[in-house]
Write a protein that holds these residues in place. Sequence first.
Motif, PDB file in Angstrom:
ATOM      1  N   THR A  12      24.419 -36.053  52.630  1.00  0.00           N
ATOM      2  CA  THR A  12      23.000 -36.337  52.459  1.00  0.00           C
ATOM      3  C   THR A  12      22.441 -35.492  51.324  1.00  0.00           C
ATOM      4  OG1 THR A  12      22.807 -36.751  54.824  1.00  0.00           O
ATOM      5  CG2 THR A  12      20.764 -36.394  53.614  1.00  0.00           C
ATOM      6  N   GLY A  13      21.690 -36.145  50.432  1.00  0.00           N
ATOM      7  CA  GLY A  13      21.054 -35.431  49.342  1.00  0.00           C
ATOM      8  C   GLY A  13      22.050 -34.940  48.321  1.00  0.00           C
ATOM      9  N   PRO A  14      21.690 -33.946  47.512  1.00  0.00           N
ATOM     10  CA  PRO A  14      22.646 -33.366  46.569  1.00  0.00           C
ATOM     11  C   PRO A  14      23.851 -32.800  47.311  1.00  0.00           C
ATOM     12  CG  PRO A  14      20.412 -32.561  46.144  1.00  0.00           C
ATOM     13  CD  PRO A  14      20.368 -33.285  47.452  1.00  0.00           C
ATOM     14  N   VAL A  15      25.024 -32.949  46.729  1.00  0.00           N
ATOM     15  CA  VAL A  15      26.256 -32.481  47.356  1.00  0.00           C
ATOM     16  C   VAL A  15      26.932 -31.460  46.444  1.00  0.00           C
ATOM     17  CG1 VAL A  15      28.508 -33.111  48.288  1.00  0.00           C
ATOM     18  CG2 VAL A  15      26.566 -34.673  48.556  1.00  0.00           C
ATOM     19  N   VAL A  16      27.232 -30.303  46.990  1.00  0.00           N
ATOM     20  CA  VAL A  16      27.944 -29.247  46.266  1.00  0.00           C
ATOM     21  C   VAL A  16      29.372 -29.201  46.780  1.00  0.00           C
ATOM     22  CG1 VAL A  16      28.014 -26.810  45.663  1.00  0.00           C
ATOM     23  CG2 VAL A  16      25.806 -27.938  46.030  1.00  0.00           C
ATOM     24  N   TRP A  17      30.324 -29.427  45.886  1.00  0.00           N
ATOM     25  CA  TRP A  17      31.731 -29.408  46.253  1.00  0.00           C
ATOM     26  C   TRP A  17      32.291 -28.011  46.008  1.00  0.00           C
ATOM     27  CZ3 TRP A  17      34.281 -33.400  48.604  1.00  0.00           C
ATOM     28  CH2 TRP A  17      33.584 -34.607  48.671  1.00  0.00           C
ATOM     29  N   ALA A  18      32.684 -27.364  47.094  1.00  0.00           N
ATOM     30  CA  ALA A  18      33.242 -26.012  47.028  1.00  0.00           C
ATOM     31  C   ALA A  18      34.495 -25.983  47.893  1.00  0.00           C
ATOM     32  CB  ALA A  18      32.210 -24.989  47.507  1.00  0.00           C
ATOM     33  N   THR A  19      35.427 -26.875  47.575  1.00  0.00           N
ATOM     34  CA  THR A  19      36.567 -27.159  48.452  1.00  0.00           C
ATOM     35  C   THR A  19      37.859 -26.483  48.015  1.00  0.00           C
ATOM     36  OG1 THR A  19      36.736 -29.261  47.253  1.00  0.00           O
ATOM     37  CG2 THR A  19      35.668 -29.312  49.403  1.00  0.00           C
TER      38      THR A  19
END
Length: 341
Positions: A180-187
């Motif tokens: 939902t909304g902006p997504v920050v990928w820190a995977t």
Amino acid sequence: MRDVTVMGGGVFGLAVAYACARRGARVTVHEARRIGAGASGGVVGALAPHVPEAWTPIKALQLEALAMAPDWWAGVAQAGGADPGYARVGRLQPLADAEAVARAEARGPGAAELWAGLGRWAVIDGAAAPGLRIASPSGRVVHDTLSARLHPRQACAALAAAVRALGGRIDEGTPHPPQTGPVVWATGWEGLSQAGIGGPVKGQAMILEHDAVGSPIVCDAGLFIVPHADGTVAVGSTSERDFTDATATDAQLEAVHARAVALCPDLAGARVRARWAGLRPRAASRQPVLGRWPGAPDRFVANGGFKIGFALAPLAGERMADLVLDGHADIPEAFAPPAPT
């Protein structure tokens, strides 16, 4: 209230989530396994500045992050009620010979200028050094007062507690969640590999039962000795590009242990409480990857901390929150995610 989704519960993802939640965003963190399941679940936690010469954007960014760390981690602890194990205890580095002593002394003025009073760089007699005894070949050591330590596992738990206390949600064991909304990928390394912009480097470390609380960390050519506040000393680490088992410890860690005991004789005979191995995320650029994914206005990347993720986390979290919530941030261009090929 703006929704923000963070994919990944390592230190970068949690730092971004905390910074966004503190500014009033409605944050959800999705972690495929558990908090700190990857490199952020390690044991070492040495936070040290770069050598004060040949200055670069990454060195400047890390210095800024180290400067803000005391107040930032104190805020994390206050928000969530959990101790990240942070303390600015300084650092000792042995010097091999007279040439190394001369180089270290020559770096003093650079440290005074670049560190701007944040810490002191001095060459001192090893016998007069605080904390663990150092077997320095030259009898001299560098002592800086800017370096710090934290406990990686405690720091991740403290960040998670702070996010929850600020109204955020953390879902563990959710490999394919809604976004939902902006997504920050820190995977971590998996995310770098899937995007074709990096991959894993294995590290091994161990925890010794030895009470050296308050002692400076000790560093020497890839070896880190970190006295934690719980009466243990962390020792690490290896850096392996070729490996077959990501979680196994082996003779390479035993060699690191032997180096640590040779350097700090106080550690001889200390019982090994635990051994750890895991994969660090290393970007192909060798720089952290922080920014908006090219061509995707609501997709962001915070990854590639490699060996300095905990040192950079306060600044990375705040700058990424600037970008996600305000649309702009002071992040060096060198850290921008590369355009897809």
